[in-house]
Motif scaffolding. Structure first.
Motif, PDB file in Angstrom:
ATOM      1  N   ARG A   1       3.641  10.122  -9.482  1.00 48.48           N
ATOM      2  CA  ARG A   1       2.951  10.375 -10.754  1.00 48.48           C
ATOM      3  C   ARG A   1       2.304  11.760 -10.749  1.00 48.48           C
ATOM      4  O   ARG A   1       2.368  12.486 -11.744  1.00 48.48           O
ATOM      5  CB  ARG A   1       1.891   9.293 -10.994  1.00 48.48           C
ATOM      6  CG  ARG A   1       1.227   9.372 -12.366  1.00 48.48           C
ATOM      7  CD  ARG A   1       0.125   8.354 -12.481  1.00 48.48           C
ATOM      8  NE  ARG A   1      -0.998   8.684 -11.625  1.00 48.48           N
ATOM      9  CZ  ARG A   1      -1.935   9.573 -11.963  1.00 48.48           C
ATOM     10  NH1 ARG A   1      -1.893  10.199 -13.116  1.00 48.48           N
ATOM     11  NH2 ARG A   1      -2.931   9.817 -11.137  1.00 48.48           N
ATOM     12  N   ASN A   2       1.691  12.122  -9.625  1.00 52.67           N
ATOM     13  CA  ASN A   2       1.052  13.444  -9.528  1.00 52.67           C
ATOM     14  C   ASN A   2       2.090  14.565  -9.626  1.00 52.67           C
ATOM     15  O   ASN A   2       1.845  15.589 -10.279  1.00 52.67           O
ATOM     16  CB  ASN A   2       0.277  13.562  -8.222  1.00 52.67           C
ATOM     17  CG  ASN A   2      -0.946  12.661  -8.184  1.00 52.67           C
ATOM     18  OD1 ASN A   2      -1.486  12.292  -9.237  1.00 52.67           O
ATOM     19  ND2 ASN A   2      -1.391  12.283  -6.997  1.00 52.67           N
ATOM     20  N   ARG A   3       3.239  14.366  -8.949  1.00 53.04           N
ATOM     21  CA  ARG A   3       4.287  15.391  -9.013  1.00 53.04           C
ATOM     22  C   ARG A   3       4.833  15.541 -10.430  1.00 53.04           C
ATOM     23  O   ARG A   3       5.042  16.669 -10.906  1.00 53.04           O
ATOM     24  CB  ARG A   3       5.426  15.046  -8.041  1.00 53.04           C
ATOM     25  CG  ARG A   3       5.087  15.282  -6.586  1.00 53.04           C
ATOM     26  CD  ARG A   3       6.352  15.321  -5.739  1.00 53.04           C
ATOM     27  NE  ARG A   3       7.114  14.089  -5.835  1.00 53.04           N
ATOM     28  CZ  ARG A   3       6.961  13.061  -5.029  1.00 53.04           C
ATOM     29  NH1 ARG A   3       6.058  13.100  -4.058  1.00 53.04           N
ATOM     30  NH2 ARG A   3       7.705  11.983  -5.165  1.00 53.04           N
ATOM     31  N   LEU A   4       5.056  14.416 -11.100  1.00 52.87           N
ATOM     32  CA  LEU A   4       5.570  14.477 -12.467  1.00 52.87           C
ATOM     33  C   LEU A   4       4.557  15.120 -13.409  1.00 52.87           C
ATOM     34  O   LEU A   4       4.926  15.914 -14.281  1.00 52.87           O
ATOM     35  CB  LEU A   4       5.923  13.064 -12.954  1.00 52.87           C
ATOM     36  CG  LEU A   4       7.135  12.404 -12.284  1.00 52.87           C
ATOM     37  CD1 LEU A   4       7.323  10.980 -12.789  1.00 52.87           C
ATOM     38  CD2 LEU A   4       8.397  13.211 -12.541  1.00 52.87           C
ATOM     39  N   THR A   5       3.276  14.778 -13.218  1.00 57.26           N
ATOM     40  CA  THR A   5       2.231  15.391 -14.045  1.00 57.26           C
ATOM     41  C   THR A   5       2.188  16.896 -13.846  1.00 57.26           C
ATOM     42  O   THR A   5       2.062  17.667 -14.810  1.00 57.26           O
ATOM     43  CB  THR A   5       0.863  14.776 -13.706  1.00 57.26           C
ATOM     44  OG1 THR A   5       0.904  13.359 -13.914  1.00 57.26           O
ATOM     45  CG2 THR A   5      -0.228  15.368 -14.573  1.00 57.26           C
ATOM     46  N   LYS A   6       2.312  17.322 -12.576  1.00 60.37           N
ATOM     47  CA  LYS A   6       2.308  18.756 -12.280  1.00 60.37           C
ATOM     48  C   LYS A   6       3.524  19.440 -12.881  1.00 60.37           C
ATOM     49  O   LYS A   6       3.421  20.543 -13.449  1.00 60.37           O
ATOM     50  CB  LYS A   6       2.267  18.969 -10.762  1.00 60.37           C
ATOM     51  CG  LYS A   6       2.170  20.427 -10.357  1.00 60.37           C
ATOM     52  CD  LYS A   6       2.105  20.559  -8.854  1.00 60.37           C
ATOM     53  CE  LYS A   6       2.009  22.032  -8.440  1.00 60.37           C
ATOM     54  NZ  LYS A   6       1.961  22.175  -6.960  1.00 60.37           N
ATOM     55  N   GLN A   7       4.688  18.801 -12.770  1.00 65.48           N
ATOM     56  CA  GLN A   7       5.909  19.387 -13.319  1.00 65.48           C
ATOM     57  C   GLN A   7       5.837  19.493 -14.833  1.00 65.48           C
ATOM     58  O   GLN A   7       6.276  20.497 -15.418  1.00 65.48           O
ATOM     59  CB  GLN A   7       7.119  18.554 -12.902  1.00 65.48           C
ATOM     60  CG  GLN A   7       7.460  18.655 -11.423  1.00 65.48           C
ATOM     61  CD  GLN A   7       8.601  17.743 -11.024  1.00 65.48           C
ATOM     62  OE1 GLN A   7       9.156  17.031 -11.858  1.00 65.48           O
ATOM     63  NE2 GLN A   7       8.946  17.747  -9.750  1.00 65.48           N
TER      64      GLN A   7
ATOM     65  N   LYS B   1       0.832  -1.212   0.000  1.00 63.83           N
ATOM     66  CA  LYS B   1       0.000   0.000   0.000  1.00 63.83           C
ATOM     67  C   LYS B   1       0.862   1.256   0.000  1.00 63.83           C
ATOM     68  O   LYS B   1       0.550   2.239  -0.680  1.00 63.83           O
ATOM     69  CB  LYS B   1      -0.933  -0.011   1.212  1.00 63.83           C
ATOM     70  CG  LYS B   1      -2.030  -1.068   1.140  1.00 63.83           C
ATOM     71  CD  LYS B   1      -2.923  -1.010   2.365  1.00 63.83           C
ATOM     72  CE  LYS B   1      -4.054  -2.031   2.282  1.00 63.83           C
ATOM     73  NZ  LYS B   1      -4.927  -1.999   3.491  1.00 63.83           N
ATOM     74  N   ARG B   2       1.955   1.218   0.780  1.00 62.52           N
ATOM     75  CA  ARG B   2       2.850   2.374   0.811  1.00 62.52           C
ATOM     76  C   ARG B   2       3.493   2.601  -0.556  1.00 62.52           C
ATOM     77  O   ARG B   2       3.654   3.746  -1.003  1.00 62.52           O
ATOM     78  CB  ARG B   2       3.928   2.180   1.872  1.00 62.52           C
ATOM     79  CG  ARG B   2       3.420   2.268   3.304  1.00 62.52           C
ATOM     80  CD  ARG B   2       4.540   1.999   4.304  1.00 62.52           C
ATOM     81  NE  ARG B   2       4.065   2.053   5.669  1.00 62.52           N
ATOM     82  CZ  ARG B   2       4.022   3.154   6.402  1.00 62.52           C
ATOM     83  NH1 ARG B   2       4.431   4.301   5.875  1.00 62.52           N
ATOM     84  NH2 ARG B   2       3.576   3.125   7.641  1.00 62.52           N
ATOM     85  N   ALA B   3       3.874   1.499  -1.211  1.00 59.32           N
ATOM     86  CA  ALA B   3       4.484   1.625  -2.535  1.00 59.32           C
ATOM     87  C   ALA B   3       3.490   2.202  -3.537  1.00 59.32           C
ATOM     88  O   ALA B   3       3.849   3.042  -4.372  1.00 59.32           O
ATOM     89  CB  ALA B   3       4.978   0.257  -3.009  1.00 59.32           C
ATOM     90  N   LEU B   4       2.226   1.769  -3.444  1.00 59.47           N
ATOM     91  CA  LEU B   4       1.202   2.328  -4.324  1.00 59.47           C
ATOM     92  C   LEU B   4       1.018   3.823  -4.076  1.00 59.47           C
ATOM     93  O   LEU B   4       0.909   4.621  -5.025  1.00 59.47           O
ATOM     94  CB  LEU B   4      -0.126   1.594  -4.107  1.00 59.47           C
ATOM     95  CG  LEU B   4      -0.276   0.190  -4.699  1.00 59.47           C
ATOM     96  CD1 LEU B   4      -1.658  -0.352  -4.391  1.00 59.47           C
ATOM     97  CD2 LEU B   4      -0.051   0.206  -6.205  1.00 59.47           C
ATOM     98  N   ALA B   5       0.975   4.206  -2.792  1.00 65.32           N
ATOM     99  CA  ALA B   5       0.802   5.619  -2.460  1.00 65.32           C
ATOM    100  C   ALA B   5       1.992   6.449  -2.951  1.00 65.32           C
ATOM    101  O   ALA B   5       1.810   7.542  -3.506  1.00 65.32           O
ATOM    102  CB  ALA B   5       0.623   5.789  -0.948  1.00 65.32           C
ATOM    103  N   ASP B   6       3.214   5.926  -2.760  1.00 66.99           N
ATOM    104  CA  ASP B   6       4.400   6.648  -3.223  1.00 66.99           C
ATOM    105  C   ASP B   6       4.392   6.787  -4.741  1.00 66.99           C
ATOM    106  O   ASP B   6       4.754   7.841  -5.287  1.00 66.99           O
ATOM    107  CB  ASP B   6       5.673   5.924  -2.765  1.00 66.99           C
ATOM    108  CG  ASP B   6       5.865   5.995  -1.261  1.00 66.99           C
ATOM    109  OD1 ASP B   6       5.259   6.888  -0.629  1.00 66.99           O
ATOM    110  OD2 ASP B   6       6.610   5.161  -0.710  1.00 66.99           O
ATOM    111  N   GLY B   7       3.986   5.708  -5.421  1.00 65.69           N
ATOM    112  CA  GLY B   7       3.915   5.762  -6.877  1.00 65.69           C
ATOM    113  C   GLY B   7       2.893   6.774  -7.369  1.00 65.69           C
ATOM    114  O   GLY B   7       3.136   7.504  -8.335  1.00 65.69           O
ATOM    115  N   GLU B   8       1.746   6.835  -6.680  1.00 57.57           N
ATOM    116  CA  GLU B   8       0.713   7.797  -7.061  1.00 57.57           C
ATOM    117  C   GLU B   8       1.173   9.226  -6.808  1.00 57.57           C
ATOM    118  O   GLU B   8       0.938  10.129  -7.644  1.00 57.57           O
ATOM    119  CB  GLU B   8      -0.564   7.511  -6.259  1.00 57.57           C
ATOM    120  CG  GLU B   8      -1.758   8.386  -6.630  1.00 57.57           C
ATOM    121  CD  GLU B   8      -2.250   8.175  -8.026  1.00 57.57           C
ATOM    122  OE1 GLU B   8      -2.985   9.050  -8.535  1.00 57.57           O
ATOM    123  OE2 GLU B   8      -1.909   7.130  -8.630  1.00 57.57           O
ATOM    124  N   ASN B   9       1.853   9.450  -5.671  1.00 59.79           N
ATOM    125  CA  ASN B   9       2.376  10.787  -5.381  1.00 59.79           C
ATOM    126  C   ASN B   9       3.427  11.206  -6.404  1.00 59.79           C
ATOM    127  O   ASN B   9       3.451  12.364  -6.844  1.00 59.79           O
ATOM    128  CB  ASN B   9       2.971  10.829  -3.973  1.00 59.79           C
ATOM    129  CG  ASN B   9       1.919  10.697  -2.892  1.00 59.79           C
ATOM    130  OD1 ASN B   9       0.758  11.029  -3.111  1.00 59.79           O
ATOM    131  ND2 ASN B   9       2.304  10.206  -1.731  1.00 59.79           N
TER     132      ASN B   9
END
Length: 214
Positions: free
Chosen positions: A89-95, A79-87
């Protein structure tokens, strides 16, 4: 009373341990054997088996507890790995999104000097001389059209002027050069704009240089 010999009695399958009762009419054989089970027919002792099974059950229970703990730990890591991956992805999308919007920021900043020169050139032309000199008038009109076209390009790409005259001083968009007493002006009001500022999609590219009323 009929007589029966002991020999014949034994031949019939009886043993001497059996009791023989004689009466006038019959012979009754009473067995004295105990109703006990032979040693070979005794029930197996289950206590020893239980003592052997209990350690095995305890070992299995211990393994089950350990496996359940490992499962919970792995599930938490997953679950932590999924959350880190989602975060991530969101940061890269924002950048990526910001790079598309603000990628021209440095280029726009370089063009601001050109806009300043054009603005200064149109301001210094004496308006009373335009009608007297046709060449000066043509030059002025050319400079004005060039400046207007440059402002249109700026606006199309999200670059806008910040000219806060008579507005409340905002440190996010303005830079105060000085303060002075001005009648009929509220304290903190911009009274002079020494240099026009610019913002790119609400991000300050260059703050406006202003004078503020005390």
């Amino acid at each position: 009373m009929a007589l029966i010999s002991v020999r014949n009695f034994l031949k019939c399958g009886h043993s001497l341990a059996d009791s023989i009762i004689f009466n006038s009419r019959s012979i009754v054989v009473s067995s004295n054997r105990n109703n006990t089970v032979a040693p070979s027919e005794k029930k197996p002792d289950t206590d020893a088996g239980k003592s052997e099974i209990n350690p095995e059950i305890e070992s299995l229970n211990k393994q089950i507890i350990e496996l359940a703990s490992q499962k919970d730990e792995l599930l938490d890591k997953y679950k932590r790995a999924l959350a880190d991956g989602e975060n991530l992805r969101n940061r890269l999308t924002k950048q990526i999104s910001e790079a598309k919007i603000y990628g021209i920021q440095s280029f726009c900043k370089d063009l601001l000097d050109v806009a300043d020169v054009l603005n200064k050139a149109t301001e210094t032309v004496p308006k009373e001389e335009l009608n007297k000199n046709s060449h000066l008038k043509s030059l002025y009109e050319g400079l004005t059209m060039t400046e207007a076209q440059l402002m249109s390009v700026f606006k199309r790409h999200g670059l806008e002027q910040v000219n806060p005259i008579d507005e409340k001083f905002n440190p996010n968009f303005h830079e105060a050069l000085f303060t002075q007493d001005v009648k009929d002006k509220e304290s903190g009001t911009v009274v002079i704009v020494s240099k026009i500022g610019y913002k790119l999609h609400e991000r300050v590219v260059r703050p406006a240089l202003v004078g503020v009323a005390k």
